[in-house]
Design a protein around this motif. Structure first.
Motif, PDB file in Angstrom:
ATOM      1  N   SER A   1       0.790  -0.859  -0.444  1.00 26.55           N
ATOM      2  CA  SER A   1      -0.172  -0.016  -0.479  1.00 26.55           C
ATOM      3  C   SER A   1       1.330   1.342  -0.198  1.00 26.55           C
ATOM      4  O   SER A   1       1.764   1.812  -0.415  1.00 26.55           O
ATOM      5  CB  SER A   1      -1.093  -0.297   1.516  1.00 26.55           C
ATOM      6  OG  SER A   1      -0.204  -0.077   2.094  1.00 26.55           O
ATOM      7  N   LEU A   2       0.194   2.832   0.168  1.00 26.45           N
ATOM      8  CA  LEU A   2       1.352   3.984   0.308  1.00 26.45           C
ATOM      9  C   LEU A   2       1.831   3.935   1.505  1.00 26.45           C
ATOM     10  O   LEU A   2       2.965   4.092   1.511  1.00 26.45           O
ATOM     11  CB  LEU A   2       0.077   4.401  -0.618  1.00 26.45           C
ATOM     12  CG  LEU A   2       0.826   6.190  -1.027  1.00 26.45           C
ATOM     13  CD1 LEU A   2       1.329   5.605  -1.863  1.00 26.45           C
ATOM     14  CD2 LEU A   2      -0.269   7.324  -0.812  1.00 26.45           C
ATOM     15  N   GLU A   3       0.619   3.546   2.199  1.00 27.11           N
ATOM     16  CA  GLU A   3       1.571   3.287   3.429  1.00 27.11           C
ATOM     17  C   GLU A   3       3.080   2.443   4.023  1.00 27.11           C
ATOM     18  O   GLU A   3       4.203   3.073   4.119  1.00 27.11           O
ATOM     19  CB  GLU A   3       1.166   3.423   4.474  1.00 27.11           C
ATOM     20  CG  GLU A   3      -0.314   4.040   4.917  1.00 27.11           C
ATOM     21  CD  GLU A   3      -0.012   4.977   5.160  1.00 27.11           C
ATOM     22  OE1 GLU A   3       1.062   5.270   6.248  1.00 27.11           O
ATOM     23  OE2 GLU A   3      -0.547   6.262   4.756  1.00 27.11           O
ATOM     24  N   ARG A   4       2.937   1.274   3.008  1.00 26.17           N
ATOM     25  CA  ARG A   4       4.077   0.345   3.255  1.00 26.17           C
ATOM     26  C   ARG A   4       5.599   1.293   2.017  1.00 26.17           C
ATOM     27  O   ARG A   4       6.657   1.395   2.149  1.00 26.17           O
ATOM     28  CB  ARG A   4       3.967  -0.734   2.646  1.00 26.17           C
ATOM     29  CG  ARG A   4       2.561  -1.620   3.759  1.00 26.17           C
ATOM     30  CD  ARG A   4       2.929  -3.114   2.693  1.00 26.17           C
ATOM     31  NE  ARG A   4       4.626  -3.969   2.563  1.00 26.17           N
ATOM     32  CZ  ARG A   4       4.348  -4.989   3.658  1.00 26.17           C
ATOM     33  NH1 ARG A   4       3.313  -5.050   4.033  1.00 26.17           N
ATOM     34  NH2 ARG A   4       5.676  -5.706   3.200  1.00 26.17           N
ATOM     35  N   LEU A   5       4.763   1.692   0.985  1.00 23.84           N
ATOM     36  CA  LEU A   5       5.743   2.278   0.597  1.00 23.84           C
ATOM     37  C   LEU A   5       6.585   3.555   1.108  1.00 23.84           C
ATOM     38  O   LEU A   5       7.529   3.666   0.775  1.00 23.84           O
ATOM     39  CB  LEU A   5       4.860   2.989  -1.153  1.00 23.84           C
ATOM     40  CG  LEU A   5       6.157   3.055  -1.673  1.00 23.84           C
ATOM     41  CD1 LEU A   5       7.333   2.889  -1.913  1.00 23.84           C
ATOM     42  CD2 LEU A   5       5.237   4.495  -3.172  1.00 23.84           C
ATOM     43  N   LYS A   6       5.485   4.654   1.442  1.00 25.41           N
ATOM     44  CA  LYS A   6       6.003   6.109   2.371  1.00 25.41           C
ATOM     45  C   LYS A   6       6.780   5.650   4.036  1.00 25.41           C
ATOM     46  O   LYS A   6       8.048   5.928   4.222  1.00 25.41           O
ATOM     47  CB  LYS A   6       4.869   6.492   3.403  1.00 25.41           C
ATOM     48  CG  LYS A   6       4.924   7.393   4.101  1.00 25.41           C
ATOM     49  CD  LYS A   6       3.982   8.391   4.425  1.00 25.41           C
ATOM     50  CE  LYS A   6       4.562   9.221   5.452  1.00 25.41           C
ATOM     51  NZ  LYS A   6       2.995  10.129   5.476  1.00 25.41           N
ATOM     52  N   SER A   7       6.787   3.953   4.129  1.00 23.30           N
ATOM     53  CA  SER A   7       7.363   3.430   5.663  1.00 23.30           C
ATOM     54  C   SER A   7       8.873   2.969   4.960  1.00 23.30           C
ATOM     55  O   SER A   7      10.287   3.533   5.562  1.00 23.30           O
ATOM     56  CB  SER A   7       6.860   2.361   5.970  1.00 23.30           C
ATOM     57  OG  SER A   7       7.279   1.649   7.255  1.00 23.30           O
TER      58      SER A   7
END
Length: 212
Positions: free
Chosen positions: A38-44
Motif C-alpha cells: 500500500s501507499l503506507e508501506r511505500l511511505k515507510s
C-alpha cells in the motif's frame, strides 16, 4: 490532451528514465512484491532510506514500488512518478556512496507528489500535470548534474583502468597504444552526444506536457 497522446507522452518519459538510470539493463533479480502493499508501506520504505541507506532498505523500496505499479497503471501521472521513484532507487542502489547527493532529495519529493496525487482524487487534471511536470523538470536538472559530475570526477574503477592503461602502454608500441586510446576517446565522445540527445528529447517532452 487526448488519452492516447497522454499515454504516449508518459511512455516516452518512462523510456527516458529507463535509458538514463539503466532500468532496462538491470540484471539483479526483482524483489518479489509484498502482499498487501500500500501507499503506507511505500511511505515507510521511503522514510527508512532517509534514516539509513542500506541495500535492504533500497530493495524494500524497489519492491514496494514494483508492487504498486499495477494498481496505478490506469492513472498515468501516478504511474509515471512510481516509475521515476523506482529508477531513482535503483540508481542509488547501484551507485551507493557515489550517487549524487541530491538523489535522496528527489526520492522524497517524488514520493510526496505521488502521495498528493493518490490522496487528492479531486485534484484538477491541470494541477496533476503541473505536479508531474515539476518532478520531470527536477529530474532533468538532476540528470544534467549527474552528467556533469561524471565528467569532473574520477569514475568508479578509474584507478584500475588507469593501472591497466599504464601496463598496456608498457607492453604495446606507442603507436598502437595511442590508437587504442583514440578509439576509447571516440566512444566516450559518442556517449556524451547520445546523452545530450536524451536531455534535449526530455526537454521537448516537458514542453509538450506543459502546453498540453
Amino acid at each position: 490532451m487526448e488519452n492516447s497522446q497522454k499515454s504516449k507522452l508518459v511512455n516516452d518519459i518512462e523510456n527516458s528514465l529507463d535509458d538514463f538510470f539503466g532500468e532496462k539493463d538491470q540484471t539483479a533479480p526483482a524483489t518479489p512484491p509484498h502482499t498487501g502493499s500500500s501507499l503506507e508501506r511505500l511511505k515507510s520504505a521511503v522514510l527508512s532510506i532517509d534514516w539509513e541507506i542500506t541495500d535492504q532498505c533500497l530493495s524494500d523500496l524497489i519492491g514496494e514500488t514494483d508492487a504498486l505499479l499495477p494498481t496505478y497503471r490506469k492513472e498515468p501521472e501516478t504511474h509515471a512518478l512510481l516509475r521515476m521513484l523506482r529508477a531513482l532507487s535503483r540508481y542509488i542502489q547501484q551507485r551507493k556512496a557515489q550517487a549524487h547527493q541530491d538523489a535522496i532529495k528527489r526520492v522524497m519529493s517524488v514520493f510526496a507528489s505521488i502521495e498528493s496525487l493518490v490522496n487528492d482524487k479531486q485534484m484538477h487534471q491541470t494541477n496533476r500535470k503541473r505536479l508531474v511536470a515539476k518532478e520531470i523538470s527536477a529530474f532533468k536538472k538532476l540528470k544534467e548534474q549527474i552528467e556533469s559530475q561524471r565528467k569532473s570526477t574520477v569514475p568508479i574503477g578509474a584507478t584500475s583502468a588507469a593501472e591497466a592503461a599504464a601496463e598496456a602502454a608498457g607492453t604495446m608500441g606507442n603507436g598502437a597504444f595511442q590508437a587504442a586510446m583514440a578509439e576509447l576517446e571516440g566512444r566516450f565522445n559518442a556517449r556524451i552526444e547520445e546523452m545530450k540527445g536524451q536531455i534535449e528529447s526530455l526537454r521537448k517532452e516537458l514542453d509538450r506536457l506543459r502546453k498540453g
